[in-house]
Design an enzyme around this catalytic site. Structure first.
Site, PDB file in Angstrom:
ATOM      1  N   GLY A  67       5.095  -3.384 102.855  1.00 19.03           N
ATOM      2  CA  GLY A  67       5.217  -3.721 104.261  1.00 19.03           C
ATOM      3  C   GLY A  67       6.466  -3.103 104.862  1.00 19.03           C
ATOM      4  O   GLY A  67       7.251  -2.443 104.173  1.00 19.03           O
ATOM      5  N   GLY A 115       2.552  -4.883 100.046  1.00 16.38           N
ATOM      6  CA  GLY A 115       1.463  -4.957 101.010  1.00 16.38           C
ATOM      7  C   GLY A 115       0.268  -4.110 100.645  1.00 16.38           C
ATOM      8  O   GLY A 115      -0.871  -4.429 101.013  1.00 16.38           O
ATOM      9  N   GLU A 138       9.130  -7.315  94.122  1.00 17.83           N
ATOM     10  CA  GLU A 138       9.840  -8.118  95.126  1.00 17.83           C
ATOM     11  C   GLU A 138      11.070  -8.858  94.609  1.00 17.83           C
ATOM     12  O   GLU A 138      12.011  -9.106  95.373  1.00 17.83           O
ATOM     13  CB  GLU A 138       8.875  -9.119  95.774  1.00 17.83           C
ATOM     14  N   ASP A 146       4.206 -11.645  97.408  1.00 14.82           N
ATOM     15  CA  ASP A 146       3.329 -12.325  98.367  1.00 14.82           C
ATOM     16  C   ASP A 146       1.998 -11.581  98.515  1.00 14.82           C
ATOM     17  O   ASP A 146       1.494 -11.048  97.528  1.00 14.82           O
ATOM     18  CB  ASP A 146       4.052 -12.497  99.700  1.00 14.82           C
TER      19      ASP A 146
END
Length: 352
Positions: A67, A115, A138, A146
């Site tokens: 992302g 993402g 992450e 996520d």
């Protein structure tokens, strides 16, 4: 189709085509890109002209590196409203793909992280090539895996997902296919032929992929799977660290050294996320948990510092706070994981 759009969408011979088109940023997702993909998928959902969906990318540098981390960090330094708006749209897209009534095929040729994992893992057919590099890195920037990581990672064999989440290990196709992260390996030289065959037979993407699939070779992680399942099975990061120390093998020591570079807060958050996600009944429940968690974590010191060290200054010298696992308390975790009030909680697209 608008040629200069960051996502190209069109219908081609019964296949809804989504092509990521932001190559200079390794197709990193932003809110507009997620909205374009969502709009296309909703338009095609009941369109008899679309039999299946294909997601790929323009250029050769990678499928999707994640992302728009800089934007998320800048927003998190304030009230995080823009970051939350991005997560809301992104997670709605992830969920829409997960429950989509028509088969989706994702060709993850090149880098697929963060993402990018979120828009490929929900696809029933996930194709890797020799250029594929998969990771959920992450914990190295003070975040957590996520975009559905809390659902997908604990459902990989044994404790492979826990190992991947905590260490951020990078895998090539032999490993991703062996673990079920990706369903097929197709050499780069055969990808265009695969796409042409899919356009000829859009209703059977798995059978088409089966025809073109090849053997990616032995999985480098395979010899370590028993150790992964044993050493990463604990429900406390401290226990995992102790198990690695007690094991003492070169491989265990390498994992231990990797963990020492990660955010202690992120390690504990990620482990709790996976353990909770493993028990959740629906993907939507998992995404609601990740949305509440994400809106809080992006405002923490460790996320701001991790982005500075890895993305902005690129000095790789993050100063985590708390600096130790002991400094991250259960009360800290409880606060990060607390459900949101009903009027602020994440919800999937109506009917999606």
């Amino acid at each position: 189709m608008i040629a200069d759009s960051e996502v190209l969408t069109r219908i081609d011979s019964g296949v809804g085509r989504i092509t990521l088109n932001r190559p200079k940023a390794l197709h990193a997702l932003n809110r507009t890109m997620c909205a374009i993909m969502t709009e296309a998928l909703l338009a095609w959902r009941d369109d008899p002209a679309v039999t299946s969906v294909l997601i790929d990318h323009a250029g050769e540098r990678g499928f999707c590196a994640g992302g728009d981390i800089r934007m998320i960090a800048e927003s998190g330094a304030g009230d995080a409203s823009e970051a939350k708006a991005f997560f809301d749209v992104e997670y709605k897209l992830n969920h829409l793909m997960f429950v989509y009534p028509k088969p989706i095929t994702a060709v993850v040729d090149g880098i697929v992280m963060g993402g990018g994992v979120g828009i490929s893992e929900p696809a029933p057919v996930r194709i890797a090539t020799e250029r594929t590099t998969y990771a959920m890195p992450e914990t190295g920037i003070g975040l957590f895996p996520d975009v559905g990581g809390g659902w997908f990672l604990p459902r990989l064999p044994g404790e492979a997902g826990t190992w991947l989440a905590l260490t951020g290990a990078r895998l090539k196709a032999a490993d991703t296919v062996a673990l079920g992260v990706h369903t097929h390996f197709i050499p780069v030289e055969r990808i265009e032929a695969f796409k042409a065959a899919l356009l000829a037979e859009p209703s059977t993407p798995r059978a088409v992929a089966d025809h073109f699939a090849a053997d990616p070779g032995p999985a480098p992680s395979a010899p370590h799977r028993p150790a992964i399942d044993r050493l990463f099975a604990h429900d406390a990061v401290e226990a995992i660290v102790s198990a690695l120390e007690a094991d003492g093998s070169d491989w265990a020591m390498a994992q231990l050294q990797t963990l020492k570079t990660k955010s202690p807060q992120s390690l504990k958050v990620s482990l709790r996320q996976l353990r909770l996600g493993a028990r959740m009944a629906t993907f939507a429940d998992n995404m609601a948990m990740e949305y509440a968690l994400g809106g809080r974590v992006v405002r923490t010191h460790d996320f701001q510092e991790g982005v500075r060290a890895v993305i902005v200054d690129k000095d790789g010298q993050a100063k985590w706070s708390p600096a130790t696992l002991a400094g991250v308390t259960e009360a800290d975790l409880d606060a990060l994981f607390a459900p949101l009030p009903p009027d602020q909680a994440w919800r999937p697209i109506a009917g999606g």
